[in-house]
Design an enzyme around this catalytic site. Structure first.
Site, mmCIF file in Angstrom:
data_model
loop_
_atom_site.group_PDB
_atom_site.id
_atom_site.type_symbol
_atom_site.label_atom_id
_atom_site.label_comp_id
_atom_site.label_asym_id
_atom_site.label_seq_id
_atom_site.Cartn_x
_atom_site.Cartn_y
_atom_site.Cartn_z
ATOM 1 N N THR A 42 0.823 -1.207 0.000
ATOM 2 C CA THR A 42 0.000 0.000 0.000
ATOM 3 C C THR A 42 0.858 1.259 0.000
ATOM 4 O OG1 THR A 42 -1.725 -1.157 1.206
ATOM 5 C CG2 THR A 42 -1.815 1.245 1.259
ATOM 6 N N CYS A 43 1.856 1.298 0.871
ATOM 7 C CA CYS A 43 2.655 2.517 1.042
ATOM 8 C C CYS A 43 3.276 2.979 -0.274
ATOM 9 C CB CYS A 43 3.739 2.281 2.092
ATOM 10 S SG CYS A 43 4.867 3.659 2.243
ATOM 11 N N CYS A 48 1.138 6.080 0.896
ATOM 12 C CA CYS A 48 2.010 7.168 1.349
ATOM 13 C C CYS A 48 2.812 7.847 0.228
ATOM 14 C CB CYS A 48 3.023 6.662 2.373
ATOM 15 S SG CYS A 48 2.420 5.370 3.445
ATOM 16 N N LYS A 51 0.724 9.436 -2.747
ATOM 17 C CA LYS A 51 -0.095 10.472 -2.096
ATOM 18 C C LYS A 51 0.758 11.700 -1.790
ATOM 19 C CE LYS A 51 0.088 10.981 1.901
ATOM 20 N NZ LYS A 51 -0.437 10.198 2.997
ATOM 21 N N TYR A 99 12.180 -2.651 -4.329
ATOM 22 C CA TYR A 99 11.690 -3.647 -3.365
ATOM 23 C C TYR A 99 11.977 -5.068 -3.861
ATOM 24 C CZ TYR A 99 9.310 -0.918 0.215
ATOM 25 O OH TYR A 99 9.048 -0.115 1.283
ATOM 26 N N TYR A 179 -7.814 10.351 8.058
ATOM 27 C CA TYR A 179 -6.551 10.690 7.402
ATOM 28 C C TYR A 179 -6.745 10.829 5.885
ATOM 29 C CZ TYR A 179 -3.298 9.114 11.188
ATOM 30 O OH TYR A 179 -2.568 8.959 12.341
ATOM 31 N N GLU A 183 -6.645 14.288 3.646
ATOM 32 C CA GLU A 183 -5.501 14.487 2.747
ATOM 33 C C GLU A 183 -5.955 14.645 1.297
ATOM 34 O OE1 GLU A 183 -2.010 12.180 5.279
ATOM 35 O OE2 GLU A 183 -2.921 11.135 3.605
ATOM 36 N N ARG A 206 -11.409 12.506 13.887
ATOM 37 C CA ARG A 206 -11.762 11.946 15.195
ATOM 38 C C ARG A 206 -10.568 11.147 15.744
ATOM 39 N NH1 ARG A 206 -14.273 7.309 16.986
ATOM 40 N NH2 ARG A 206 -14.561 6.523 14.867
ATOM 41 N N ASP A 304 -0.949 -3.816 8.778
ATOM 42 C CA ASP A 304 -2.372 -3.460 8.787
ATOM 43 C C ASP A 304 -3.296 -4.668 8.898
ATOM 44 O OD1 ASP A 304 -1.332 -0.970 8.377
ATOM 45 O OD2 ASP A 304 -2.468 -0.523 6.559
ATOM 46 N N HIS A 437 16.418 30.443 15.261
ATOM 47 C CA HIS A 437 15.630 31.602 14.871
ATOM 48 C C HIS A 437 15.977 32.087 13.467
ATOM 49 C CE1 HIS A 437 13.175 35.099 15.599
ATOM 50 N NE2 HIS A 437 14.145 35.860 15.114
ATOM 51 N N GLU A 442 10.880 26.893 16.644
ATOM 52 C CA GLU A 442 11.431 27.519 17.855
ATOM 53 C C GLU A 442 10.344 27.768 18.901
ATOM 54 O OE1 GLU A 442 12.788 31.697 17.685
ATOM 55 O OE2 GLU A 442 11.998 31.739 15.648
HETATM 56 P P1 NDP Z 1 -10.064 6.432 9.209
HETATM 57 O O1 NDP Z 1 -10.554 5.333 10.058
HETATM 58 O O2 NDP Z 1 -8.991 7.319 9.685
HETATM 59 O O3 NDP Z 1 -11.288 7.342 8.752
HETATM 60 C C1 NDP Z 1 -12.459 6.796 8.239
HETATM 61 C C2 NDP Z 1 -13.483 7.903 8.148
HETATM 62 O O4 NDP Z 1 -14.655 7.422 7.526
HETATM 63 C C3 NDP Z 1 -13.891 8.443 9.510
HETATM 64 O O5 NDP Z 1 -14.008 9.832 9.404
HETATM 65 C C4 NDP Z 1 -15.238 7.775 9.740
HETATM 66 O O6 NDP Z 1 -16.096 8.522 10.555
HETATM 67 C C5 NDP Z 1 -15.779 7.724 8.334
HETATM 68 N N1 NDP Z 1 -16.766 6.654 8.152
HETATM 69 C C6 NDP Z 1 -16.664 5.356 8.503
HETATM 70 N N2 NDP Z 1 -17.772 4.688 8.166
HETATM 71 C C7 NDP Z 1 -18.593 5.560 7.568
HETATM 72 C C8 NDP Z 1 -19.889 5.466 7.012
HETATM 73 N N3 NDP Z 1 -20.558 4.324 6.996
HETATM 74 N N4 NDP Z 1 -20.452 6.603 6.499
HETATM 75 C C9 NDP Z 1 -19.796 7.766 6.515
HETATM 76 N N5 NDP Z 1 -18.564 7.917 7.034
HETATM 77 C C10 NDP Z 1 -17.961 6.825 7.558
HETATM 78 O O7 NDP Z 1 -9.641 5.687 7.864
HETATM 79 P P2 NDP Z 1 -8.813 6.156 6.618
HETATM 80 O O8 NDP Z 1 -9.310 5.267 5.530
HETATM 81 O O9 NDP Z 1 -8.817 7.619 6.429
HETATM 82 O O10 NDP Z 1 -7.347 5.717 6.992
HETATM 83 C C11 NDP Z 1 -7.083 4.369 7.418
HETATM 84 C C12 NDP Z 1 -5.817 4.319 8.216
HETATM 85 O O11 NDP Z 1 -4.718 4.431 7.331
HETATM 86 C C13 NDP Z 1 -5.646 5.461 9.200
HETATM 87 O O12 NDP Z 1 -6.265 5.216 10.415
HETATM 88 C C14 NDP Z 1 -4.152 5.528 9.336
HETATM 89 O O13 NDP Z 1 -3.757 4.611 10.310
HETATM 90 C C15 NDP Z 1 -3.659 5.091 7.970
HETATM 91 N N6 NDP Z 1 -3.248 6.245 7.162
HETATM 92 C C16 NDP Z 1 -2.217 7.021 7.586
HETATM 93 C C17 NDP Z 1 -1.799 8.108 6.866
HETATM 94 C C18 NDP Z 1 -0.676 8.941 7.370
HETATM 95 O O14 NDP Z 1 0.052 8.487 8.235
HETATM 96 N N7 NDP Z 1 -0.522 10.156 6.876
HETATM 97 C C19 NDP Z 1 -2.439 8.484 5.595
HETATM 98 C C20 NDP Z 1 -3.524 7.620 5.252
HETATM 99 C C21 NDP Z 1 -3.898 6.553 6.004
HETATM 100 P P3 NDP Z 1 -15.940 8.523 12.181
HETATM 101 O O15 NDP Z 1 -14.795 9.424 12.486
HETATM 102 O O16 NDP Z 1 -17.247 9.078 12.634
HETATM 103 O O17 NDP Z 1 -15.730 7.109 12.570
#
Ligand code: NDP
Length: 447
Positions: A42-43, A48, A51, A99, A179, A183, A206, A304, A437, A442
């Site tokens: 995935t990365c 990552c 993206k 890889y 996330y 993004e 959240r 994951d 600075h 800082e």
């Molecule tokens: P997240 O779990 O972070 O976010 C999922 C979002 O979808 C939440 O806002 C959630 O709402 C919403 N959601 C879930 N179910 C529904 C639904 N049925 N209807 C409407 N909205 C819904 O998952 P992501 O896919 O964004 O990322 C997965 C993981 O990948 C992350 O947790 C992170 O660990 C990793 N990641 C890391 C990155 C980085 O390090 N920069 C970049 C991308 C991914 P609610 O908040 O209410 O649950």
């Protein structure tokens, strides 16, 4: 002579799997890896790396606009989605080859096909039909996007597809507030698409500190993203060349493309784990102990697919700890405290340790230090974006238990600051450090 063909068979050539395979092979172990897509996981292939390139692309657009304040006149600037998309894929292919070469150089065999369990020591390669036995098996199959099952749901794309779009849509709707949603909303808006982000909650991201969430809400709005809170789509219909999305409260919004970023699930479907007797939780995540060992003595899982902390560097560390434990007789459980992460919004978020809410539950004598300022670069560029920093300390000695930044370079700053937090340093240690600075960082030593 071992009764198995391989000492280790790794399913999945992503970050965790490749690191484990390479290290085990470098110890002289006979190692095989199966990968059904391209090596890199995935990365590298659909996360990552591509993206971050899209984020850089969006930042160039912003820089062009803001450069006027610094005396530049940029005439005829335009953006070519196809050019960026293709350049990114060239780089992704280069990394994927690296890889592959790493595995080859260390003497591991790579099978470019899907592997499924036949039993606890046997895997079947699904294209060739070949069956292979191994003493130890590591499941490193990662995760995949999940979308809610709603009428018209087949019209949406996920982040997997976003890297391959034929054209940048004029209008896009990103569903989710995590996330990936934050993004990608930033990327699409930055590249020039009219972007709506729809989140079912009342503040994005959240799980992050509340003040950080507020700062991100403001940042998304300043970037021209129309964030709609408290709404979830219930159906999507094709109308003409676009889509019509209907929400719970009856509101309908027209757009050209919908991207679901509603979370990811462990990639265990069809893997045959039941044939091997490996237990999963109700989300399909492989259940492991602190040493990444499943309920079967010879089967481990990292990354994951275990749904612990779903970040590339964590999967790599879990892969390394697995090799120490299994092949170096040095039992290691990866310590998951104070893992820093960044969300590459514009500006980005950098975060390590506890949120204020978590700190108040876990500790006594919690103190909060914040600063919120307009960075000097933005004074001339005209950007309204601000920089927010928050330090959370606990106990009489004021150990820093949380550090959160929303501002330019937050990902870079938090990587260095995370060393101090992980080392258990105090507010006084930060204060005793001389400032560099003029920088944004800082502020951390003058809070
Ligand atoms: P997240 O779990 O972070 O976010 C999922 C979002 O979808 C939440 O806002 C959630 O709402 C919403 N959601 C879930 N179910 C529904 C639904 N049925 N209807 C409407 N909205 C819904 O998952 P992501 O896919 O964004 O990322 C997965 C993981 O990948 C992350 O947790 C992170 O660990 C990793 N990641 C890391 C990155 C980085 O390090 N920069 C970049 C991308 C991914 P609610 O908040 O209410 O649950």
């Amino acid at each position: 002579m071992s009764k198995y063909e391989y000492d280790l068979f790794v399913i999945g050539a992503g970050s965790g799997g490749v690191r484990a395979a390479r290290l085990a092979a470098s110890l002289g172990k006979k190692v095989a890896v199966a990968e059904e897509h391209r090596p890199g996981g995935t990365c590298v292939i659909r996360g990552c790396v591509p993206k971050k390139y899209l984020v850089y692309g969006a930042e160039f657009g912003k820089a062009i606009k803001e450069s006027a304040g610094y005396g530049w006149t940029v005439k005829g600037a335009s953006f070519d989605w196809g050019a960026l998309r293709d350049e990114i894929q060239i780089e992704v292919s280069r990394l994927s080859n690296i890889y592959e070469n790493i595995l080859e150089k260390n003497g591991a065999d790579l099978f470019k096909e899907r592997a499924e369990f036949v039993d606890a020591h046997t895997l079947r390669l699904t294209t060739s039909g070949r069956e292979i036995t191994a003493k130890t098996i590591l499941i490193a199959t990662g995760g995949r996007p999940w979308s809610p099952d709603i009428p018209g749901g087949h019209h949406v794309i996920t982040s997997d597809d976003a890297f391959h779009l034929d054209a940048l849509p004029e209008r896009i709707m990103v569903i989710g507030g995590g996330y990936i949603a934050c993004e990608f909303a930033g990327i699409f808006a930055g590249l020039g698409a009219k972007t709506t982000q729809v989140y079912r909650g009342d503040k994005l991201l959240r799980g992050f500190d509340d003040d950080v969430r507020e700062a991100v809400d403001k940042g998304q709005a300043l970037n021209g993203i129309d964030v709609k809170y408290g709404q979830s789509p219930i159906s999507i219909k094709k109308i003409g060349g676009g889509l019509k999305v209907t929400f719970e409260d009856g509101i309908q919004i027209a757009t050209d493309l919908v991207m679901m970023a509603t979370g990811r699930v462990p990639n265990t479907r069809g893997l045959g784990l039941e044939k091997a007797g490996v237990k999963m939780d109700d989300k399909g995540a492989v259940i492991v102990n602190a040493f990444s060992k499943t309920n079967k003595a010879n089967i481990y899982a990292v990354g994951d697919v275990t749904d612990r902390v779903n970040l590339t560097p964590v999967a790599i560390r879990e892969g390394m700890a697995f090799v120490e434990t299994v092949f170096k007789n040095n039992k290691q459980a990866y310590d998951r405290t104070d893992i820093a992460s960044a969300v590459f919004t514009q500006p980005p978020v950098g975060s390590v340790g506890l949120s204020e809410e978590e700190a108040r539950i876990k500790h006594k004598d919690v103190k909060i230090y914040t600063t919120d300022f307009r960075p000097m670069k933005n004074l001339l560029s005209g950007s309204e974006h601000r920089c927010f920093m928050k330090m959370i300390t606990a106990g009489k000695k004021e150990r820093v238990v949380g550090l959160h930044i929303v501002g330019d370079y937050a990902g870079e700053i938090i990587q260095a600051a995370a060393i101090a937090v992980k080392a258990g340093l105090t507010k006084a240690d930060f204060d005793a450090t001389c400032a560099v600075h003029p920088t944004l960082a800082e502020e951390l030593v003058t809070l």
